[in-house]
Design a protein around this motif. Structure first.
Motif, PDB file in Angstrom:
ATOM      1  N   MET A   1       0.817  -1.189   0.000  1.00  0.00           N
ATOM      2  CA  MET A   1       0.000   0.000   0.000  1.00  0.00           C
ATOM      3  C   MET A   1       0.865   1.258   0.000  1.00  0.00           C
ATOM      4  N   ILE A   2       1.869   1.279   0.828  1.00  0.00           N
ATOM      5  CA  ILE A   2       2.792   2.407   0.842  1.00  0.00           C
ATOM      6  C   ILE A   2       4.039   1.967   0.086  1.00  0.00           C
ATOM      7  N   ASP A   3       4.486   2.802  -0.834  1.00  0.00           N
ATOM      8  CA  ASP A   3       5.630   2.360  -1.631  1.00  0.00           C
ATOM      9  C   ASP A   3       6.898   2.257  -0.778  1.00  0.00           C
ATOM     10  N   LYS A   4       7.837   1.530  -1.313  1.00  0.00           N
ATOM     11  CA  LYS A   4       9.058   1.184  -0.575  1.00  0.00           C
ATOM     12  C   LYS A   4       9.831   2.411  -0.090  1.00  0.00           C
ATOM     13  N   ASP A   5       9.944   3.432  -0.935  1.00  0.00           N
ATOM     14  CA  ASP A   5      10.691   4.638  -0.550  1.00  0.00           C
ATOM     15  C   ASP A   5      10.028   5.358   0.623  1.00  0.00           C
ATOM     16  N   LEU A   6       8.706   5.463   0.578  1.00  0.00           N
ATOM     17  CA  LEU A   6       7.998   6.121   1.668  1.00  0.00           C
ATOM     18  C   LEU A   6       8.095   5.299   2.953  1.00  0.00           C
ATOM     19  N   LEU A   7       8.013   3.982   2.833  1.00  0.00           N
ATOM     20  CA  LEU A   7       8.180   3.120   4.005  1.00  0.00           C
ATOM     21  C   LEU A   7       9.563   3.326   4.623  1.00  0.00           C
ATOM     22  N   GLU A   8      10.588   3.378   3.797  1.00  0.00           N
ATOM     23  CA  GLU A   8      11.945   3.607   4.311  1.00  0.00           C
ATOM     24  C   GLU A   8      12.055   4.956   5.016  1.00  0.00           C
ATOM     25  N   GLN A   9      11.370   5.977   4.482  1.00  0.00           N
ATOM     26  CA  GLN A   9      11.366   7.292   5.126  1.00  0.00           C
ATOM     27  C   GLN A   9      10.675   7.228   6.491  1.00  0.00           C
ATOM     28  N   LEU A  10       9.558   6.511   6.567  1.00  0.00           N
ATOM     29  CA  LEU A  10       8.853   6.363   7.847  1.00  0.00           C
ATOM     30  C   LEU A  10       9.716   5.653   8.881  1.00  0.00           C
ATOM     31  N   ILE A  11      10.356   4.573   8.463  1.00  0.00           N
ATOM     32  CA  ILE A  11      11.200   3.798   9.381  1.00  0.00           C
ATOM     33  C   ILE A  11      12.393   4.649   9.828  1.00  0.00           C
ATOM     34  N   ALA A  12      12.987   5.385   8.904  1.00  0.00           N
ATOM     35  CA  ALA A  12      14.121   6.253   9.256  1.00  0.00           C
ATOM     36  C   ALA A  12      13.682   7.370  10.203  1.00  0.00           C
ATOM     37  N   PHE A  13      12.532   7.948   9.953  1.00  0.00           N
ATOM     38  CA  PHE A  13      11.988   9.002  10.815  1.00  0.00           C
ATOM     39  C   PHE A  13      11.863   8.494  12.250  1.00  0.00           C
ATOM     40  N   ARG A  14      11.312   7.303  12.396  1.00  0.00           N
ATOM     41  CA  ARG A  14      11.132   6.708  13.724  1.00  0.00           C
ATOM     42  C   ARG A  14      12.475   6.372  14.367  1.00  0.00           C
ATOM     43  N   ARG A  15      13.362   5.796  13.601  1.00  0.00           N
ATOM     44  CA  ARG A  15      14.671   5.391  14.123  1.00  0.00           C
ATOM     45  C   ARG A  15      15.491   6.595  14.572  1.00  0.00           C
ATOM     46  N   GLU A  16      15.479   7.669  13.796  1.00  0.00           N
ATOM     47  CA  GLU A  16      16.234   8.882  14.142  1.00  0.00           C
ATOM     48  C   GLU A  16      15.788   9.461  15.480  1.00  0.00           C
ATOM     49  N   ARG A  17      14.546   9.239  15.839  1.00  0.00           N
ATOM     50  CA  ARG A  17      13.998   9.779  17.078  1.00  0.00           C
ATOM     51  C   ARG A  17      14.008   8.770  18.221  1.00  0.00           C
ATOM     52  N   ASP A  18      14.524   7.583  17.924  1.00  0.00           N
ATOM     53  CA  ASP A  18      14.577   6.501  18.910  1.00  0.00           C
ATOM     54  C   ASP A  18      13.190   6.197  19.480  1.00  0.00           C
ATOM     55  N   TRP A  19      12.211   6.135  18.592  1.00  0.00           N
ATOM     56  CA  TRP A  19      10.841   5.872  19.016  1.00  0.00           C
ATOM     57  C   TRP A  19      10.474   4.397  18.921  1.00  0.00           C
ATOM     58  N   GLU A  20      11.341   3.581  18.332  1.00  0.00           N
ATOM     59  CA  GLU A  20      11.019   2.150  18.229  1.00  0.00           C
ATOM     60  C   GLU A  20      10.740   1.541  19.598  1.00  0.00           C
ATOM     61  N   GLN A  21      11.428   2.051  20.613  1.00  0.00           N
ATOM     62  CA  GLN A  21      11.247   1.529  21.969  1.00  0.00           C
ATOM     63  C   GLN A  21       9.813   1.699  22.466  1.00  0.00           C
ATOM     64  N   PHE A  22       9.103   2.659  21.915  1.00  0.00           N
ATOM     65  CA  PHE A  22       7.721   2.905  22.330  1.00  0.00           C
ATOM     66  C   PHE A  22       6.710   2.210  21.419  1.00  0.00           C
ATOM     67  N   HIS A  23       7.182   1.686  20.316  1.00  0.00           N
ATOM     68  CA  HIS A  23       6.295   1.159  19.288  1.00  0.00           C
ATOM     69  C   HIS A  23       6.172  -0.360  19.348  1.00  0.00           C
ATOM     70  N   ARG A  24       5.782  -0.869  20.482  1.00  0.00           N
ATOM     71  CA  ARG A  24       5.474  -2.290  20.601  1.00  0.00           C
ATOM     72  C   ARG A  24       4.145  -2.522  19.883  1.00  0.00           C
ATOM     73  N   PRO A  25       3.903  -3.730  19.381  1.00  0.00           N
ATOM     74  CA  PRO A  25       2.647  -3.973  18.657  1.00  0.00           C
ATOM     75  C   PRO A  25       1.398  -3.520  19.416  1.00  0.00           C
ATOM     76  N   LYS A  26       1.350  -3.792  20.712  1.00  0.00           N
ATOM     77  CA  LYS A  26       0.198  -3.382  21.521  1.00  0.00           C
ATOM     78  C   LYS A  26       0.032  -1.863  21.469  1.00  0.00           C
ATOM     79  N   ASP A  27       1.117  -1.147  21.634  1.00  0.00           N
ATOM     80  CA  ASP A  27       1.060   0.309  21.656  1.00  0.00           C
ATOM     81  C   ASP A  27       0.704   0.885  20.292  1.00  0.00           C
TER      82      ASP A  27
END
Length: 116
Positions: A1-27
């Protein structure tokens, strides 16, 4: 649904902010539900005419932002659970086609277990 480049941008955005720690599936699922509720608020108590007027005004941006928030959280959740959205949507479409045959449900809003 979301193209690969945009997905990579989303993942990078989250990683740069160290938000993965808050992004458990439940959350992520909770956040997705909250954002979906905010999307519903945009329509709450409004007539079709009022919604149409809002869609033609600067308020449309608010709706687009809410839709984007829903899409972002769904994308993160799918990515983290290694779920291919395109594949699961295609599979669900096949299931729904079997559950809701055109000749029985065309023009009806009944649930699959309510029509004969």
């Amino acid at each position: 649904m979301i193209d690969k480049d945009l997905l990579e941008q989303l993942i990078a955005f989250r990683r740069e902010r160290d938000w993965e720690q808050f992004h458990r599936p439940k959350d992520l699922a909770i956040s997705l539900s909250i954002e979906a509720a905010e999307l519903l608020e945009w329509f709450q108590w409004r007539t079709d005419d009022e919604i149409s007027q809002m869609l033609s005004s600067d308020k449309r941006q608010q709706l687009e932002d809410e839709i984007a928030d829903v899409a972002v959280y769904l994308t993160y959740l799918s990515h983290d659970l290694q779920i291919d959205l395109d594949a699961v949507i295609a599979n669900k479409l096949k299931k729904n086609a079997a559950k809701y045959p055109v000749d029985k449900v065309r023009g009806r809003a009944d649930k699959y277990n309510e029509y004969s």
